[in-house]
Each structure stands twice: as C-alpha cells, then as structure tokens.
Design an enzyme around this catalytic site. Structure first.
Site, PDB file in Angstrom:
ATOM      1  N   GLU A 151     -23.950   7.657 -18.857  1.00 29.01           N
ATOM      2  CA  GLU A 151     -22.507   7.881 -19.002  1.00 29.01           C
ATOM      3  C   GLU A 151     -22.236   8.949 -20.057  1.00 29.01           C
ATOM      4  O   GLU A 151     -23.142   9.357 -20.801  1.00 29.01           O
ATOM      5  CB  GLU A 151     -21.801   6.580 -19.383  1.00 29.01           C
ATOM      6  CG  GLU A 151     -22.235   6.026 -20.734  1.00 29.01           C
ATOM      7  CD  GLU A 151     -21.129   5.260 -21.433  1.00 29.01           C
ATOM      8  OE1 GLU A 151     -20.034   5.821 -21.588  1.00 29.01           O
ATOM      9  OE2 GLU A 151     -21.385   4.118 -21.858  1.00 29.01           O
ATOM     10  N   LYS A 176     -20.502  -5.734 -27.010  1.00 24.60           N
ATOM     11  CA  LYS A 176     -20.194  -5.646 -28.424  1.00 24.60           C
ATOM     12  C   LYS A 176     -19.499  -6.915 -28.875  1.00 24.60           C
ATOM     13  O   LYS A 176     -18.630  -7.438 -28.180  1.00 24.60           O
ATOM     14  CB  LYS A 176     -19.268  -4.455 -28.685  1.00 24.60           C
ATOM     15  CG  LYS A 176     -20.029  -3.165 -28.837  1.00 24.60           C
ATOM     16  CD  LYS A 176     -19.154  -1.978 -28.596  1.00 24.60           C
ATOM     17  CE  LYS A 176     -18.874  -1.832 -27.124  1.00 24.60           C
ATOM     18  NZ  LYS A 176     -18.061  -0.702 -26.785  1.00 24.60           N
TER      19      LYS A 176
HETATM   20  N1  PSU Z   1     -19.928   1.347 -26.152  1.00 25.69           N
HETATM   21  C1  PSU Z   1     -20.128   2.274 -27.126  1.00 25.69           C
HETATM   22  N2  PSU Z   1     -19.449   3.415 -27.079  1.00 25.69           N
HETATM   23  C2  PSU Z   1     -18.585   3.676 -26.079  1.00 25.69           C
HETATM   24  C3  PSU Z   1     -18.370   2.714 -25.045  1.00 25.69           C
HETATM   25  C4  PSU Z   1     -19.073   1.560 -25.126  1.00 25.69           C
HETATM   26  O1  PSU Z   1     -20.899   2.061 -28.041  1.00 25.69           O
HETATM   27  O2  PSU Z   1     -17.991   4.749 -26.106  1.00 25.69           O
HETATM   28  C5  PSU Z   1     -17.474   3.035 -23.903  1.00 25.69           C
HETATM   29  C6  PSU Z   1     -18.216   2.846 -22.571  1.00 25.69           C
HETATM   30  O3  PSU Z   1     -18.057   4.034 -21.826  1.00 25.69           O
HETATM   31  C7  PSU Z   1     -17.480   1.699 -21.913  1.00 25.69           C
HETATM   32  C8  PSU Z   1     -16.099   1.901 -22.449  1.00 25.69           C
HETATM   33  O4  PSU Z   1     -17.533   1.753 -20.509  1.00 25.69           O
HETATM   34  O5  PSU Z   1     -16.328   2.218 -23.826  1.00 25.69           O
HETATM   35  C9  PSU Z   1     -15.216   0.707 -22.289  1.00 25.69           C
HETATM   36  O6  PSU Z   1     -13.898   1.075 -22.588  1.00 25.69           O
HETATM   37  P1  PSU Z   1     -12.689   0.123 -22.133  1.00 25.69           P
HETATM   38  O7  PSU Z   1     -12.886  -1.132 -22.905  1.00 25.69           O
HETATM   39  O8  PSU Z   1     -11.461   0.889 -22.536  1.00 25.69           O
HETATM   40  O9  PSU Z   1     -12.814  -0.055 -20.654  1.00 25.69           O
END
Ligand code: PSU
Ligand code: MN
Length: 322
Positions: free
Chosen positions: A27, A161
């Site tokens: 990603e 996380k």
């Molecule tokens: N974990 C990280 N850094 C990130 C993300 C996750 O350490 O930038 C990103 C990933 O791309 C994940 C996204 O899919 O955050 C999730 O965001 P949201 O909760 O807005 O869907």
C-alpha cells in the site's frame, strides 16, 4: 471507459504475473500519511528489497496522473514520498483521484481492490484500519474491514493498532467471514506491541500452511480476504503496558481537537510518534519489513502449491496490460 484504461501494470509486475511468479502488493498510505519524509521513501525501498530478497516481485500501488498504478518505479516512489497534497484513498476515494488526476495513496481497502483486479493474491501492510475506540458514538469503522469481507486478497499485517477497539474489530471480522490467523503466536499482535492480551481466532506457524488456507478458500465463490497478523520483531517492539498510556493520550488529544473521519489515523500516529520520541516509528518500520518478508514467503508458497496442482487458484490477471 474500460478497466484497462484506468489501471497501469508495471512491466516487471506484468511479466511476473504472466509467468505465475510470486508477487506481493504494497500500500502507499503508509508512505504518505503514516511515516514522515525521508524515512517513508527509505522504508518503501527497503520493503521492496526485502520482498525481492525473499524471491517475490513487489508491486507498490498508488494513483498517479489519473491511473491506478500497480508497481511503481523508484522515481515515482520518491515523488509520492515528497508530495504534500496526496489524497488518502480508500474504496470511496479512488474514483475521485483517478477522475481529477490528483495523486492518491491507497489504504488497505483500496490496495486490496487494485491488487485483486491485477491478479495479485498477497499484500503486505503495517496495521489494518478497524473499529475505533468510541465507535458506538462516532460510527468510525474502517472500510478495510468491509474490503476484507469481500475481496479475495491475503493481507499480512502486524495486527490492529491498539488505538482501535481490538475486540470489536475481531467481532466485525468474524461477522464478515474473515479468517484471522496469528503467525507463530496465540495472541492477536497489537502493531507496536507483540501482545494485546486478546486471543487470536487461529494460529499457524508456517507460510505453506497459510498458503493452503488461501488456496482452499479460493475454491468458494464470493469469498473475501484472509487476515494474517504477524507480531513486530521482539527487539523492535514497545511493550503493551507502555503503549497504553501513549495511545490513551493520543486518542484524548484527537477527541479534544475534534479530529474526525479519515484524519483520525494519521493524527493519532503522528501524536504517538511525538510522545514516544520517535520510537514508535522504528517499531513501525521494523514491523512493515517483517510483514513484507512473511508476505513474500506466503506468495512463494502459494505459487509452489500452484505448480504442484495447476489450475486450482488461477493467477490470471483480470486486466490487460497498459
Ligand atoms: N497503519 C499505519 N499507517 C497507516 C495506516 C495504517 O501504521 O498509514 C493506514 C492504512 O492505509 C489503513 C488506513 O488502511 O490507515 C486506515 O485508515 P481508516 O481507519 O481511515 O480507514
Ligand atoms: Mn475511519
């Protein structure tokens, strides 16, 4: 407008897919919204090198110049890592980035979509999005969970996380029919920490066993993804007891400052980076690299299984080359 007019598959990735060689998708939100410059571009390069060293071909995915790009060259990685105005693209956002020509970094959800269209079965990330703490008030549940429920790609993560509500995240994954497999541990890992205190639904101890699950699942129509949770290397972890304080403080700050929607994850990551004096970043980089290595091993095992039983899980791409 056709699918192949929107997608652009890098020549090396195309060649690997055509000959049935292992490919690992990556990603790009982690590059633009997860890790600061210049560590982001260094990490992106290191992760690609880790995948190559393990015998697979890396395919970093992003939206650039109105195309969903599957596989980026070094100049594009560098450009993305430096860019200031990059859209964070989940499933809802990809079409806007493509149609407007704005650069877009893909989240887990959007990367899964793109990987599937290209015929890539395995994808390495850091942590997935999930059910946020307080979701009963905010309804903040990442589109990553829906995507895992519908798109047949194996996502290798370091768990969720701990700023998320991990038990609720597991419940939603179960509802959506997503197998969650912890790698060489009984607990679901919690990103920066190896332990979460929460038992993982399944445990498997080698890449070939995970490949066998992916292959078996591909026999069903309409099956979704598989989530692999690989703990951060011991030497790089920040123990759970210590992380909890930082996470609570970062979540409280986000709440106080009225941070909402897709800004929440980047804001909390940045706050935790400040609070840990940069240690969270070292852990983050180490876990992404560990996930890339495991994803490559799974992809290699999957193609080995393919060669043994040809035609079971087709590697045929769904899009024509650009
Ligand atoms: N974990 C990280 N850094 C990130 C993300 C996750 O350490 O930038 C990103 C990933 O791309 C994940 C996204 O899919 O955050 C999730 O965001 P949201 O909760 O807005 O869907
Ligand atoms: Mn969200």
């Amino acid at each position: 407008m056709s699918l192949s007019s929107i997608f652009q598959v890098d020549a090396k990735v195309r060649a690997a897919l055509d000959r049935g060689a292992p490919v690992v998708a990556l990603e790009s939100t982690i590059i633009t919204h997860g890790i600061p410059f210049p560590q982001n571009v260094n990490t992106a390069r290191a992760v690609e090198a880790d995948i190559r060293a393990a015998g697979a071909v890396p395919a970093t995915i992003a939206v650039l110049d109105g195309k969903i790009r599957i596989g980026l060259g070094d100049a594009d990685l560098d450009r993305l890592a430096r860019a200031q105005d990059v859209m964070k693209c989940s499933r809802a956002d990809v079409a806007l980035a493509v149609a407007t020509g704005r650069p877009g970094a893909t989240t887990v959800a959007a990367t899964m979509m793109a990987a599937h269209f290209a015929g890539i079965h395995v994808f390495a990330t850091g942590g997935i999005g999930g059910v946020h703490q307080g979701a009963e008030d905010t309804f903040d549940i990442s589109a990553d969970l829906d995507e895992l429920g519908r798109t047949p790609v194996c996502v290798v993560s370091a768990g969720a996380k701990a700023l998320l509500d991990i038990p609720k995240t597991l419940e939603v994954l179960e509802t959506k029919g997503v197998p969650v497999i912890a790698y060489r541990t009984d607990e679901l890992p919690a990103f920066w920490s190896r332990a979460s205190g929460i038992k993982a639904p399944y445990r498997l101890d080698n890449p070939a066993d995970i490949a066998a699950v992916i292959k078996t699942r591909s026999v069903f129509a309409d099956h979704g993804g598989v989530l692999v949770a690989n703990p951060v290397p011991q030497a790089d972890q920040i123990p759970r007891e210590e992380m909890i304080g930082y996470i609570d403080a970062a979540n409280a700050k986000a709440h106080m400052e009225n941070i909402r929607g897709k800004e929440v994850t980047p804001f909390v990551l940045e706050t935790i980076y400040q609070l840990t004096g940069g240690r969270s970043l070292d852990a983050n980089i180490a876990l992404v690299r560990g996930n890339a290595r495991l994803a490559a091993q799974i992809a290699v095992a999957l193609t080995a299984a393919e060669t043994a039983a040809p035609g079971a899980a087709s590697n045929a791409p769904n899009v024509a080359p650009a």
